[in-house]
Design a protein around this motif. Structure first.
Motif, PDB file in Angstrom:
ATOM      1  N   GLU A 111       0.803  -1.213   0.000  1.00  0.00           N
ATOM      2  CA  GLU A 111       0.000   0.000   0.000  1.00  0.00           C
ATOM      3  C   GLU A 111       0.843   1.274   0.000  1.00  0.00           C
ATOM      4  O   GLU A 111       0.295   2.379  -0.032  1.00  0.00           O
ATOM      5  CB  GLU A 111      -0.922  -0.005   1.222  1.00  0.00           C
ATOM      6  N   SER A 112       2.156   1.138   0.030  1.00  0.00           N
ATOM      7  CA  SER A 112       3.028   2.319   0.087  1.00  0.00           C
ATOM      8  C   SER A 112       3.110   3.003  -1.268  1.00  0.00           C
ATOM      9  O   SER A 112       2.843   2.408  -2.318  1.00  0.00           O
ATOM     10  CB  SER A 112       4.431   1.911   0.550  1.00  0.00           C
ATOM     11  N   GLU A 113       3.511   4.286  -1.242  1.00  0.00           N
ATOM     12  CA  GLU A 113       3.675   5.045  -2.479  1.00  0.00           C
ATOM     13  C   GLU A 113       4.819   4.502  -3.323  1.00  0.00           C
ATOM     14  O   GLU A 113       4.895   4.779  -4.523  1.00  0.00           O
ATOM     15  CB  GLU A 113       3.928   6.512  -2.148  1.00  0.00           C
ATOM     16  N   SER A 114       5.697   3.726  -2.727  1.00  0.00           N
ATOM     17  CA  SER A 114       6.835   3.164  -3.460  1.00  0.00           C
ATOM     18  C   SER A 114       6.419   2.056  -4.416  1.00  0.00           C
ATOM     19  O   SER A 114       7.152   1.754  -5.364  1.00  0.00           O
ATOM     20  CB  SER A 114       7.881   2.626  -2.476  1.00  0.00           C
ATOM     21  N   ASN A 115       5.254   1.447  -4.167  1.00  0.00           N
ATOM     22  CA  ASN A 115       4.775   0.397  -5.063  1.00  0.00           C
ATOM     23  C   ASN A 115       4.268   1.039  -6.348  1.00  0.00           C
ATOM     24  O   ASN A 115       3.305   1.802  -6.348  1.00  0.00           O
ATOM     25  CB  ASN A 115       3.666  -0.409  -4.389  1.00  0.00           C
ATOM     26  N   LEU A 116       4.906   0.713  -7.465  1.00  0.00           N
ATOM     27  CA  LEU A 116       4.592   1.341  -8.746  1.00  0.00           C
ATOM     28  C   LEU A 116       3.406   0.705  -9.463  1.00  0.00           C
ATOM     29  O   LEU A 116       2.960   1.216 -10.496  1.00  0.00           O
ATOM     30  CB  LEU A 116       5.826   1.269  -9.656  1.00  0.00           C
ATOM     31  N   ASP A 265      -2.799 -11.973  -6.395  1.00  0.00           N
ATOM     32  CA  ASP A 265      -3.076 -10.858  -5.487  1.00  0.00           C
ATOM     33  C   ASP A 265      -1.741 -10.295  -4.998  1.00  0.00           C
ATOM     34  O   ASP A 265      -0.686 -10.932  -5.124  1.00  0.00           O
ATOM     35  CB  ASP A 265      -3.921 -11.320  -4.290  1.00  0.00           C
ATOM     36  N   GLY A 266      -1.803  -9.072  -4.453  1.00  0.00           N
ATOM     37  CA  GLY A 266      -0.636  -8.465  -3.815  1.00  0.00           C
ATOM     38  C   GLY A 266       0.558  -8.291  -4.731  1.00  0.00           C
ATOM     39  O   GLY A 266       1.653  -8.783  -4.437  1.00  0.00           O
ATOM     40  N   VAL A 267       0.387  -7.536  -5.817  1.00  0.00           N
ATOM     41  CA  VAL A 267       1.456  -7.382  -6.809  1.00  0.00           C
ATOM     42  C   VAL A 267       2.320  -6.164  -6.471  1.00  0.00           C
ATOM     43  O   VAL A 267       1.809  -5.066  -6.273  1.00  0.00           O
ATOM     44  CB  VAL A 267       0.879  -7.238  -8.232  1.00  0.00           C
ATOM     45  N   LEU A 268       3.629  -6.374  -6.426  1.00  0.00           N
ATOM     46  CA  LEU A 268       4.584  -5.321  -6.102  1.00  0.00           C
ATOM     47  C   LEU A 268       5.571  -5.100  -7.245  1.00  0.00           C
ATOM     48  O   LEU A 268       6.021  -6.063  -7.867  1.00  0.00           O
ATOM     49  CB  LEU A 268       5.431  -5.714  -4.881  1.00  0.00           C
ATOM     50  N   LEU A 269       5.885  -3.849  -7.488  1.00  0.00           N
ATOM     51  CA  LEU A 269       7.074  -3.504  -8.261  1.00  0.00           C
ATOM     52  C   LEU A 269       7.697  -2.305  -7.560  1.00  0.00           C
ATOM     53  O   LEU A 269       7.139  -1.211  -7.566  1.00  0.00           O
ATOM     54  CB  LEU A 269       6.765  -3.178  -9.717  1.00  0.00           C
ATOM     55  N   LEU A 270       8.841  -2.529  -6.923  1.00  0.00           N
ATOM     56  CA  LEU A 270       9.517  -1.511  -6.133  1.00  0.00           C
ATOM     57  C   LEU A 270      10.916  -1.269  -6.667  1.00  0.00           C
ATOM     58  O   LEU A 270      11.642  -2.228  -6.975  1.00  0.00           O
ATOM     59  CB  LEU A 270       9.697  -1.970  -4.678  1.00  0.00           C
TER      60      LEU A 270
END
Length: 300
Positions: A111-116, A265-270
């Protein structure tokens, strides 16, 4: 060893006898608030398998930093001064009494702003998830169903793909193109669940695209995670990727070339910086050393 040694309670007999420095570079002229990714797979062998992996403590100065454990990797937030080499310390022990320290939850990072990634937990959209393009490469397998399902792992919903058994397979699923910077390093992560996956396996995929939307010249495709098939509960998969010089978009492919039902679910790109592990250090006041007898024919 240099610097003050970490001890959360000097009055008890529990101690952290070992640490390694973590070196993180910031070559830019600006301060960076980022995430740092660390491979800890070599640490158990350094202590001959006697490491208590619950004992990890990440220290910035005298402050403990929360971290997220992803199998044999650690992810933690960091503030890096401009043009600097910053050193953190990872403490650990063989003492089995030590329990886990401060933890960073996957949801916090998601949920952070860092997750693109846009709509990373599939909560937005009506019948289809917003920001995710769904379909097949070529002709879609007959009877394919794509949409949203409940409950999700990180909210009320998740993405769902169903392809009937016995049909002609095609690469089918969800795609999202995410802007990235050439030369930068990114963590790509998601959770998968599957039911009766046959005629193939499932994992995470991605394509490297240039500014024109074409595949990059030096490298075109990426994959992450250990492949799974059959029926499996929610499983995390991830990989760390450095973008080639001509890359403008990292296109996430939550796709499969198989039959059965697959959920995401829960996809991240940091964007991440990778920390370099320094040499193992021991407390100067350790009174006892453990000695292992080694066969003369083994090179040590």
């Amino acid at each position: 060893p240099k610097g003050k040694w970490f001890d959360d309670n000097p009055k008890d007999d529990i101690s952290w006898d070992y640490r390694v420095p973590l070196k993180v570079f910031n070559i830019s002229s600006e301060e960076r608030n980022t995430y740092v990714f660390l491979n800890i797979s070599s640490l158990p062998s350094r202590l001959r398998g006697n490491l208590n992996e619950e004992s990890f403590r990440l220290i910035d100065g005298e402050r403990e930093i929360p971290s997220l454990r992803l199998k044999d990797r650690l992810l933690f937030p960091a503030s890096l001064p401009p043009r600097s080499l910053k050193i953190f310390y990872l403490y650990f022990s063989q003492d089995k009494r030590i329990k886990r320290g401060k933890e960073l939850s996957y949801s916090q990072v998601l949920e952070s702003e860092s997750n693109l990634v846009k709509n990373p937990s599939f909560e937005e959209g009506d019948e289809l998830p917003s920001f995710w393009e769904g379909g097949a490469e070529g002709r879609q397998p007959p009877g394919t169903e794509m949409g949203l399902d409940s409950p999700g792992l990180f909210g009320n919903r998740c993405g769902k793909i169903y392809i009937p058994q016995g049909v002609q397979k095609a690469w089918t699923g969800w795609r999202q193109s995410v802007p990235v910077e050439p030369g930068k390093t990114y963590l790509y992560s998601a959770w998968l669940r599957c039911e009766d996956i046959r005629d193939g396996e499932v994992m995470l995929y991605a394509h490297y695209h240039n500014a024109k939307g074409e595949l990059c010249k030096s490298v075109q495709y990426a994959s992450a995670g250990e492949p799974i098939s059959g029926t499996r509960d929610w499983t995390n998969m991830f990989g760390v990727f450095k973008m080639p010089d001509d890359c403008a978009f990292f296109q996430l492919h939550l796709t499969m070339f198989a039959t059965g039902t697959l959920w995401h679910d829960g996809v991240l790109l940091l964007e991440v910086e990778e920390a370099k592990l320094g040499n193992l250090e021991g407390r100067s006041d350790i009174k006892e050393l453990t000695i292992w007898q080694v066969s003369a024919i083994i090179k040590v």
